[in-house]
Design a protein around this motif. Sequence first.
Motif, PDB file in Angstrom:
ATOM      1  N   ALA A 235     -40.441  55.127  -8.630  1.00  0.00           N
ATOM      2  CA  ALA A 235     -40.043  54.616  -9.947  1.00  0.00           C
ATOM      3  C   ALA A 235     -39.300  53.290  -9.845  1.00  0.00           C
ATOM      4  CB  ALA A 235     -39.178  55.651 -10.664  1.00  0.00           C
ATOM      5  N   ARG A 236     -39.160  52.781  -8.621  1.00  0.00           N
ATOM      6  CA  ARG A 236     -38.527  51.467  -8.437  1.00  0.00           C
ATOM      7  C   ARG A 236     -39.307  50.698  -7.392  1.00  0.00           C
ATOM      8  NH1 ARG A 236     -32.324  53.030  -7.937  1.00  0.00           N
ATOM      9  NH2 ARG A 236     -32.093  53.997  -9.985  1.00  0.00           N
ATOM     10  N   PRO A 237     -39.204  49.362  -7.449  1.00  0.00           N
ATOM     11  CA  PRO A 237     -39.832  48.585  -6.368  1.00  0.00           C
ATOM     12  C   PRO A 237     -39.103  48.879  -5.056  1.00  0.00           C
ATOM     13  CG  PRO A 237     -39.080  47.154  -8.179  1.00  0.00           C
ATOM     14  CD  PRO A 237     -38.522  48.508  -8.441  1.00  0.00           C
ATOM     15  N   PRO A 238     -39.694  48.521  -3.911  1.00  0.00           N
ATOM     16  CA  PRO A 238     -39.030  48.786  -2.632  1.00  0.00           C
ATOM     17  C   PRO A 238     -37.616  48.201  -2.616  1.00  0.00           C
ATOM     18  CG  PRO A 238     -41.254  47.968  -2.286  1.00  0.00           C
ATOM     19  CD  PRO A 238     -40.992  47.859  -3.748  1.00  0.00           C
ATOM     20  N   ALA A 239     -36.667  48.990  -2.106  1.00  0.00           N
ATOM     21  CA  ALA A 239     -35.275  48.541  -2.072  1.00  0.00           C
ATOM     22  C   ALA A 239     -34.883  48.265  -0.624  1.00  0.00           C
ATOM     23  CB  ALA A 239     -34.361  49.632  -2.646  1.00  0.00           C
TER      24      ALA A 239
ATOM     25  N   ASP B  91     -32.205  48.930   0.905  1.00  0.00           N
ATOM     26  CA  ASP B  91     -31.484  50.025   1.587  1.00  0.00           C
ATOM     27  C   ASP B  91     -32.396  51.232   1.861  1.00  0.00           C
ATOM     28  OD1 ASP B  91     -31.874  51.164  -0.867  1.00  0.00           O
ATOM     29  OD2 ASP B  91     -29.759  51.425  -1.352  1.00  0.00           O
ATOM     30  N   GLY B  92     -33.692  51.102   1.544  1.00  0.00           N
ATOM     31  CA  GLY B  92     -34.645  52.159   1.901  1.00  0.00           C
ATOM     32  C   GLY B  92     -34.591  53.385   1.008  1.00  0.00           C
ATOM     33  N   THR B  93     -33.921  53.297  -0.144  1.00  0.00           N
ATOM     34  CA  THR B  93     -33.918  54.477  -1.016  1.00  0.00           C
ATOM     35  C   THR B  93     -35.204  54.509  -1.855  1.00  0.00           C
ATOM     36  OG1 THR B  93     -32.670  53.255  -2.656  1.00  0.00           O
ATOM     37  CG2 THR B  93     -31.413  54.759  -1.255  1.00  0.00           C
ATOM     38  N   LEU B  94     -35.653  55.692  -2.138  1.00  0.00           N
ATOM     39  CA  LEU B  94     -36.823  55.902  -2.996  1.00  0.00           C
ATOM     40  C   LEU B  94     -36.372  56.730  -4.188  1.00  0.00           C
ATOM     41  CD1 LEU B  94     -39.441  57.038  -0.311  1.00  0.00           C
ATOM     42  CD2 LEU B  94     -39.070  54.720  -1.186  1.00  0.00           C
ATOM     43  N   VAL B  95     -36.903  56.398  -5.366  1.00  0.00           N
ATOM     44  CA  VAL B  95     -36.526  57.124  -6.579  1.00  0.00           C
ATOM     45  C   VAL B  95     -37.791  57.640  -7.249  1.00  0.00           C
ATOM     46  CG1 VAL B  95     -35.420  56.923  -8.850  1.00  0.00           C
ATOM     47  CG2 VAL B  95     -34.468  55.690  -6.893  1.00  0.00           C
TER      48      VAL B  95
ATOM     49  N   TYR C  26     -44.384  50.054   0.508  1.00  0.00           N
ATOM     50  CA  TYR C  26     -45.237  50.345  -0.645  1.00  0.00           C
ATOM     51  C   TYR C  26     -45.136  49.205  -1.643  1.00  0.00           C
ATOM     52  CZ  TYR C  26     -40.986  51.717  -3.236  1.00  0.00           C
ATOM     53  OH  TYR C  26     -39.761  51.731  -3.846  1.00  0.00           O
ATOM     54  N   GLN C  27     -46.032  49.203  -2.606  1.00  0.00           N
ATOM     55  CA  GLN C  27     -45.957  48.249  -3.701  1.00  0.00           C
ATOM     56  C   GLN C  27     -45.518  49.003  -4.952  1.00  0.00           C
ATOM     57  OE1 GLN C  27     -48.933  45.145  -4.121  1.00  0.00           O
ATOM     58  NE2 GLN C  27     -50.237  46.337  -2.762  1.00  0.00           N
ATOM     59  N   ALA C  28     -44.753  48.326  -5.811  1.00  0.00           N
ATOM     60  CA  ALA C  28     -44.342  48.949  -7.074  1.00  0.00           C
ATOM     61  C   ALA C  28     -45.594  49.456  -7.785  1.00  0.00           C
ATOM     62  CB  ALA C  28     -43.613  47.934  -7.944  1.00  0.00           C
TER      63      ALA C  28
ATOM     64  N   GLU D 220     -42.216  51.654 -14.861  1.00  0.00           N
ATOM     65  CA  GLU D 220     -40.860  51.105 -14.759  1.00  0.00           C
ATOM     66  C   GLU D 220     -40.724  50.287 -13.472  1.00  0.00           C
ATOM     67  OE1 GLU D 220     -37.675  53.867 -16.106  1.00  0.00           O
ATOM     68  OE2 GLU D 220     -36.587  53.039 -14.396  1.00  0.00           O
ATOM     69  N   ALA D 221     -41.328  50.789 -12.384  1.00  0.00           N
ATOM     70  CA  ALA D 221     -41.276  50.048 -11.114  1.00  0.00           C
ATOM     71  C   ALA D 221     -41.974  48.692 -11.262  1.00  0.00           C
ATOM     72  CB  ALA D 221     -41.930  50.865 -10.001  1.00  0.00           C
ATOM     73  N   ILE D 222     -43.117  48.690 -11.944  1.00  0.00           N
ATOM     74  CA  ILE D 222     -43.865  47.434 -12.125  1.00  0.00           C
ATOM     75  C   ILE D 222     -43.074  46.469 -13.021  1.00  0.00           C
ATOM     76  CG2 ILE D 222     -45.939  46.484 -13.249  1.00  0.00           C
ATOM     77  CD1 ILE D 222     -47.507  48.841 -12.055  1.00  0.00           C
TER      78      ILE D 222
END
Length: 327
Positions: free
Chosen positions: A147-151, A153-157, A124-126, A214-216
Amino acid sequence: MKHEIVLEPSGIRFHARDDQSIVAAASGQGIAIRHGCGNGSCGDCKGVVLEGEGEQLPFMPLLLTPEERAARMAILCRLQPRTPMRIQARVQERETWQATVLGVGSLAGNVRELRLQTSRPYRYQAGQYARIAVPGQDGEWRSYSMARPPAEDGTLVFHIRAVPEGRFGTWLFHQARPGDVLTLGAAQGEFFLRRDTEKPILCVAAGTGLAPIEAILQETLDMGWRRPIHLFYGARRRKDFYHLSLLEEWTRQYGHLQVTPTLSDMEDHDWGGARRLLPTVAAHGPWKEHQAYLCGSPAMIEAAVDLLLSHGLPHEQIHFDAFSPNS
Ligand SMILES: Cc1cc2nc3c(=O)[nH]c(=O)nc-3n(C[C@H](O)[C@H](O)[C@H](O)COP(=O)(O)OP(=O)(O)OC[C@H]3O[C@@H](n4cnc5c(N)ncnc54)[C@H](O)[C@@H]3O)c2cc1C
Ligand code: FES
């Protein structure tokens, strides 16, 4: 009266009544036209009318530019057929992801942070959002912005606000446990950072509308961008704010970032900051040289768009994500 609808390029055929939208009629027959809100506020269901006539019901302003309207583009969740039609439409990706709940934390009284781990990479994109199946409610999906850019470790917030009697909110606030597994659809949405300009950035976030913003912001910081950014962050009451200290920390660390929190309710008498989100944005203008990112309720977005247009900001510089209720 029923009309035959043909979707291109898939060739899928179905029937829709005069009082049904193209998206709803297709969905009732097991055909998933790509969509998000289902009520004319996100633009994810855009398609092109190739043949035939339909009635376009009202939708959020700016979802279609004058050029798109001239090219017979339509908002399919608000388009009812009046004749047989041939429509170019994107079909919803069927791919899904399983995501395990890592934790649920409290951000504010009525806002939770949901952390998930997907079983395989989730692209995904932020600024974009995921559709998440409501546990135990067959066929019910809700949209939530990462709520965050792609990480790595694959976590999504996610930041999720409770609404009264809300089905996803009730599960999240009262039943969710680490280890629970959720089903996610592919990431969607046109709300992401435009990288083809050096314009200063205006961000307006209300409530959990802060999540994709916040992700952006995090993405711009990770990329080392230093063009001026002014974020206006509105909440009703002081206790509804979250991540204010994170934002303050960012403004201390990065001189190009300015944050103005605003409160709308008058009950916090000792609040020395700004009151009312959009009048505060207006007072800090003019904004006609900026690029704007807006996120919050549909009513806030509509008013913010009107305000920015009245400041002379061209509509192609206004990007928004309306958190409309599911329909
Ligand atoms: C593109 C997009 C992104 C979104 N991202 C986020 C996000 O990051 N964080 C977030 O908190 N929400 C977000 N939302 C809103 C979210 O998808 C749900 O609509 C919301 O969480 C309510 O879901 P629910 O199942 O708890 O309530 P539901 O079971 O859908 O609704 C219960 C009742 O509450 C009403 N209701 C629903 N939403 C609202 C509302 N906003 N205000 C007043 N009444 C309401 C419904 O009409 C219904 O009567 C987003 C929406 C869209 C379209
Ligand atoms: S699904 Fe049609 S505008 Fe959101």
